[in-house]
Design a protein around this motif. Structure first.
Motif, PDB file in Angstrom:
ATOM      1  N   ALA A  75       0.814  -1.228   0.000  1.00 30.26           N
ATOM      2  CA  ALA A  75       0.000   0.000   0.000  1.00 30.26           C
ATOM      3  C   ALA A  75       0.839   1.267   0.000  1.00 30.26           C
ATOM      4  O   ALA A  75       0.427   2.279  -0.560  1.00 30.26           O
ATOM      5  N   THR A  76       1.998   1.235   0.615  1.00 31.93           N
ATOM      6  CA  THR A  76       2.823   2.447   0.709  1.00 31.93           C
ATOM      7  C   THR A  76       3.926   2.496  -0.345  1.00 31.93           C
ATOM      8  O   THR A  76       4.713   3.437  -0.347  1.00 31.93           O
ATOM      9  N   SER A  77       3.968   1.518  -1.217  1.00 31.31           N
ATOM     10  CA  SER A  77       5.004   1.490  -2.243  1.00 31.31           C
ATOM     11  C   SER A  77       4.848   2.668  -3.202  1.00 31.31           C
ATOM     12  O   SER A  77       3.742   3.023  -3.604  1.00 31.31           O
ATOM     13  N   SER A  78       5.965   3.267  -3.568  1.00 28.33           N
ATOM     14  CA  SER A  78       5.946   4.352  -4.548  1.00 28.33           C
ATOM     15  C   SER A  78       6.252   3.828  -5.941  1.00 28.33           C
ATOM     16  O   SER A  78       6.434   4.606  -6.884  1.00 28.33           O
ATOM     17  N   GLU A  79       6.301   2.535  -6.089  1.00 28.02           N
ATOM     18  CA  GLU A  79       6.600   1.899  -7.372  1.00 28.02           C
ATOM     19  C   GLU A  79       5.455   2.136  -8.363  1.00 28.02           C
ATOM     20  O   GLU A  79       4.302   1.799  -8.087  1.00 28.02           O
ATOM     21  N   PRO A  80       5.739   2.731  -9.524  1.00 25.64           N
ATOM     22  CA  PRO A  80       4.682   3.015 -10.502  1.00 25.64           C
ATOM     23  C   PRO A  80       3.903   1.772 -10.954  1.00 25.64           C
ATOM     24  O   PRO A  80       2.717   1.858 -11.235  1.00 25.64           O
TER      25      PRO A  80
END
Length: 184
Positions: A75-80
């Motif tokens: 949920a907090t991943s900044s992975e596009p």
């Protein structure tokens, strides 16, 4: 889920799933990122926590810690690659989405449709007064049980555009108050 997709997801989450191996050994063993992701996906798919905990060799409370940390990592991943649930916002995006529905409909029967929506009452245990402000609002008179209202929207290819926990079980149709995004 294919093995390739699973492996890609483990690599995409990378460091977010890693834990300190030294600390892990002190608690009975290090649990690899792939195994953490497996536990979470299996549980989200409806697997019994008892079966998963027994298979992996952890306690039930430890399994829930693994699941919680893995979901938090996703949920907090900044992975596009993981930020792929988006409702169309511009006129051009809405027209493209409507064109996809028109293309798959028989005899052009579905026109000006941007997404399809549905809801689901997720049954829950009765929350305590200390957890929520209004315990009675979680009771659905229609289904005669406690729950939370989950709403979702999909595009013409059955890909999610929106997923949300819309509110307590008493909330019936949240989508009736959504603004019109695609004028006819």
């Amino acid at each position: 889920m294919s093995v390739e997709s699973f492996t890609n997801l483990v690599e995409t989450l990378g460091d977010a799933l890693n834990v300190d191996e030294h600390q892990g050994r002190r608690r009975g063993g290090h649990i690899e990122p792939a195994l953490r992701l497996f536990c979470t996906i299996r549980w989200l798919a409806g697997g019994s926590y008892l079966d998963i905990a027994g298979l992996v060799g952890v306690s039930s409370s430890r399994l829930y810690q693994i699941i919680d940390k893995t979901i938090h990592a996703i949920a907090t991943s900044s992975e596009p690659a993981l930020d792929n649930i988006r409702f169309p916002k511009t006129t051009e995006e809405c027209e493209a989405a409507a064109g996809e529905f028109l293309a798959i409909s028989r005899g052009s029967a579905v026109s000006n449709c941007v997404s399809v929506h549905d809801g689901y009452l997720l049954r829950i245990q009765t929350p305590s007064a200390g957890e929520v402000g209004n315990v009675r609002s979680y009771f659905s008179g229609h289904y005669q049980c406690n729950g939370v209202n989950v709403q979702a929207a999909c595009d013409a290819h059955c890909r999610f555009l929106f997923i949300g926990v819309a509110g307590p079980g008493v909330v019936v149709h949240l989508f009736s108050v959504f603004p019109v995004l695609f004028p006819g």
